[in-house]
Scaffold this motif. Structure first.
Motif, short mmCIF file in Angstrom:
data_model
loop_
_atom_site.label_atom_id
_atom_site.label_comp_id
_atom_site.label_asym_id
_atom_site.label_seq_id
_atom_site.Cartn_x
_atom_site.Cartn_y
_atom_site.Cartn_z
N THR A 150 0.79 -1.23 0.16
CA THR A 150 -0.02 0.12 0.00
C THR A 150 1.03 1.22 -0.09
OG1 THR A 150 -1.51 -1.17 1.30
CG2 THR A 150 -1.69 1.24 1.32
N LEU A 196 -6.54 9.94 4.92
CA LEU A 196 -6.39 9.60 6.41
C LEU A 196 -7.12 10.56 7.15
CD1 LEU A 196 -5.52 7.30 8.51
CD2 LEU A 196 -3.30 8.85 8.65
N HIS A 222 -5.03 1.24 6.69
CA HIS A 222 -5.29 1.46 5.27
C HIS A 222 -4.44 0.48 4.44
CE1 HIS A 222 -5.80 3.82 1.59
NE2 HIS A 222 -4.52 3.96 1.58
N SER A 271 -9.54 5.73 7.95
CA SER A 271 -9.18 5.88 6.46
C SER A 271 -10.43 5.72 5.59
CB SER A 271 -8.16 5.09 6.01
OG SER A 271 -8.18 4.99 4.68
N ASP A 272 -10.68 6.68 4.59
CA ASP A 272 -11.72 6.47 3.79
C ASP A 272 -11.55 5.80 2.57
OD1 ASP A 272 -10.66 8.45 2.18
OD2 ASP A 272 -12.05 9.93 2.86
N GLY A 273 -10.07 5.50 2.55
CA GLY A 273 -9.41 4.66 1.24
C GLY A 273 -8.77 5.71 0.28
#
Length: 595
Positions: free
Chosen positions: A49, A438, A356, A433-435
């Protein structure tokens, strides 16, 4: 009222100054970095990631502390102890919008959403002891109310959020420490309080929350729920809020709980010494159905440490700790067996955690990660200018962890509030995290030394954080038609090395790569500019450019008058480099790193 149990006053003896001290600490508490990893995970210390940039993005702010952050279906929900929010860049007291301890934002645009409700609890007067400073305290009137929201969790299907804390009513309706709101259409309307979910009789603070398919699990300081004895851990029917048959107990505060990904284990963390009547400090697991204890191999949390936050994926439960003079880093544990997968030996209390991808982000006031791969030496204890790294990213897979080079930071809290009137000023207190971004909430009032209160966010798409501005260089005339330029290192929060550029006037005369690590800014670097004309005045500036091409500002200028050589002209050829080429501004044959 009780004193703040999370005070860090008089903490931090001289631990971690040497690698051997931290190694002995790890051995003493059973933290074995050699624990075998599951065969299916990636190599130890690696991640696939991408790390967020360290450049904080424009974000709404709060006028108080954010204790909870969660993401559901494109919406970021925050909870805490605040009464207003204000737009990015707005100074305290300006452009404020009323929001009482709960607010929501569009995860993509960052815009404020309609969610708004009133949380309340009875007002109390000061007793013999000071009030809990995490409550809303009127020090002049000597009264206080405790209506803070400490946790927000979503249902597994994302159809609802559950909020928990100190409050006793929501919009004037009785809600004993826990309430639920639907998430449908949250970007367009103010979701109503769920009329069916009505827990009762929770007699003290709820500090921890987890939501399963059929039950809501709570932990905290309470000893009763729904008219039944429930010692600091309880479960409620997700539909009605009624207390279930689940019955576990702890003898001290439960601060964090987490369901395993398959919902077969409830991991219980906090500052307790027994779980279900059996000696087990700070961390263990129980059956989510009955509350009975399940296997737990690792019993290594020191007596002066306790668990503060948790999150889970299909591989592990990840946790943070606060230690009083001992371990207070992060660890990964198998929730089925309680087997330790990895730990880090960083010093500096950790209070927030979020996943994340295969990276773990945490909020802390870390000041020594010398024994953890990718870490840094002591930065606060006995230092003339103490520094804390309040945001960290690290790998999660394998049998060890590696700290990533990502060091944005916040301050600890409002410097105008005395320490005796505030929870310990640790900065970040929650994150999610919303993707794409952060989101970080907490007590802070600055982010990367720029005013920003209570909430901030970092993205994958923003430009990298620019290197800091160098101080003015020093210049020395050697008297041989040359000038030596010397400068101190800069720091870059998301690139460990930068290219230093030296300009004579508007002409680039030198560039070379060197460290931009914040703990190495005392290093100095120099370059000798040769072949100059005696008697002329030259002006030098320095700047740093990171690996992604983001340039920092130029330093203040330094000037010198070139002296005339008193020696015969010398042959500057260098048999090792092919000689000095005055036409080649990129030549690095005359640099001197000076360390």
């Amino acid at each position: 009222m009780r004193q703040d149990p999370h005070s860090t006053q008089s903490r931090r003896p001289r631990l971690g100054r040497a690698a051997t001290a931290l190694t002995l600490l790890g051995a003493a508490i059973g933290l074995s970095p050699a624990a075998p990893a599951p065969a299916t995970v990636s190599a130890a210390g690696t991640a696939s990631t991408r790390v967020f940039t360290a450049d904080a993005q424009p974000t709404w702010q709060t006028n108080g502390t954010v204790w909870a952050v969660t993401h559901v279906a494109g919406v970021i929900y925050i909870g805490g102890s605040f009464s207003t929010v204000r737009p990015p860049g707005a100074a305290p007291g300006t452009r404020e919008v009323a929001r009482d301890n709960l607010a929501a934002f569009d995860a993509r645009t960052g815009n404020l959403l309609p969610l708004s409700h009133r949380f309340a609890s009875p007002q109390h007067t000061f007793g013999e002891s000071k009030p809990d400073v995490s409550c809303d305290v009127d020090w002049d009137a000597q009264t206080y109310t405790c209506d803070t929201i400490y946790r927000i969790k979503a249902s597994p299907d994302g159809s609802a959020i559950y909020v928990a804390g100190d409050f006793t009513t929501v919009d004037g309706q009785a809600r004993s420490k826990i309430a639920a709101f639907p998430t449908a259409n949250a970007t367009r309307v103010n979701p109503s309080l769920d009329p069916g979910f009505v827990p009762t009789g929770v007699n003290s603070r709820v500090r921890a929350l987890a939501v399963g398919s059929s039950a809501v699990y709570a932990g905290g300081l309470f000893t009763q729920a729904g008219g039944q004895a429930r010692e600091r851990v309880a479960a409620f029917d997700r539909r009605t809020g009624g207390v279930t048959a689940f019955n576990a107990n702890a003898d001290g505060e439960v601060i964090a709980i987490s369901l395993s990904a398959d919902e077969t284990r409830l991991v219980v963390g906090g500052n307790y010494n027994t779980l279900n009547g059996v000696a087990q400090h700070a961390l263990g697991a129980v059956s989510p159905t009955t509350g009975q204890s399940t296997a737990w191999a690792w019993r290594g949390v020191p007596r002066t440490s306790y668990i503060t936050d948790m999150t889970a994926d299909s591989n592990a439960v990840y946790l943070t700790a606060n230690g009083e003079g001992t371990w207070d880093g992060r660890a990964a544990v198998d929730p089925q067996t309680g087997k330790l997968l990895w730990f880090d030996s960083c010093l500096g209390a950790s209070w927030a955690v979020a996943l994340h991808g295969d990276l773990l982000y945490t909020g802390s006031h870390a000041h020594n990660c010398n024994d953890t791969d990718g870490g840094f030496p002591e930065q606060a204890t006995d230092q003339a200018e103490p520094r804390y790294y309040r945001l960290l990213a690290q790998t999660t897979r394998g049998n060890s962890t590696t700290i990533q080079y990502w060091f944005p930071s916040t301050n600890g809290g409002d410097p105008n509030i005395p320490a005796t009137r505030s929870p310990s000023k640790l900065g970040p207190r929650a994150m999610a995290s919303d993707g794409r971004s952060l989101w970080v909430g907490g007590q802070f009032t600055t982010v990367n030394n720029v005013p920003q209160q209570g909430l901030t966010r970092f993205t994958l798409t923003a430009r990298s954080k620019a290197p800091s501005t160098p101080a003015a260089p020093t210049v020395q005339n050697s008297g041989q038609n040359q000038v030596t330029v010397t400068w101190r290192g800069v720091e870059d929060l998301d690139d460990p090395t930068v290219t230093y550029q030296v300009y004579r006037g508007s002409t680039l005369v030198y560039r070379g790569r060197a460290s931009a690590k914040p703990w190495e800014t005392s290093k100095s670097y120099s370059f000798t500019d040769r072949g100059l004309t005696a008697g002329t005045t030259v002006r030098y500036t320095v700047r740093a450019v990171d690996a992604r091409g983001t340039a920092g500002a130029f330093s203040p200028a330094a000037t010198a008058t070139v002296g005339r050589s008193v020696e015969p002209a010398e042959d500057w050829s260098d048999p090792w480099s092919g000689g000095w080429n005055q036409q080649d501004p990129w030549s690095e044959t005359d640099w001197n790193w000076g360390w």
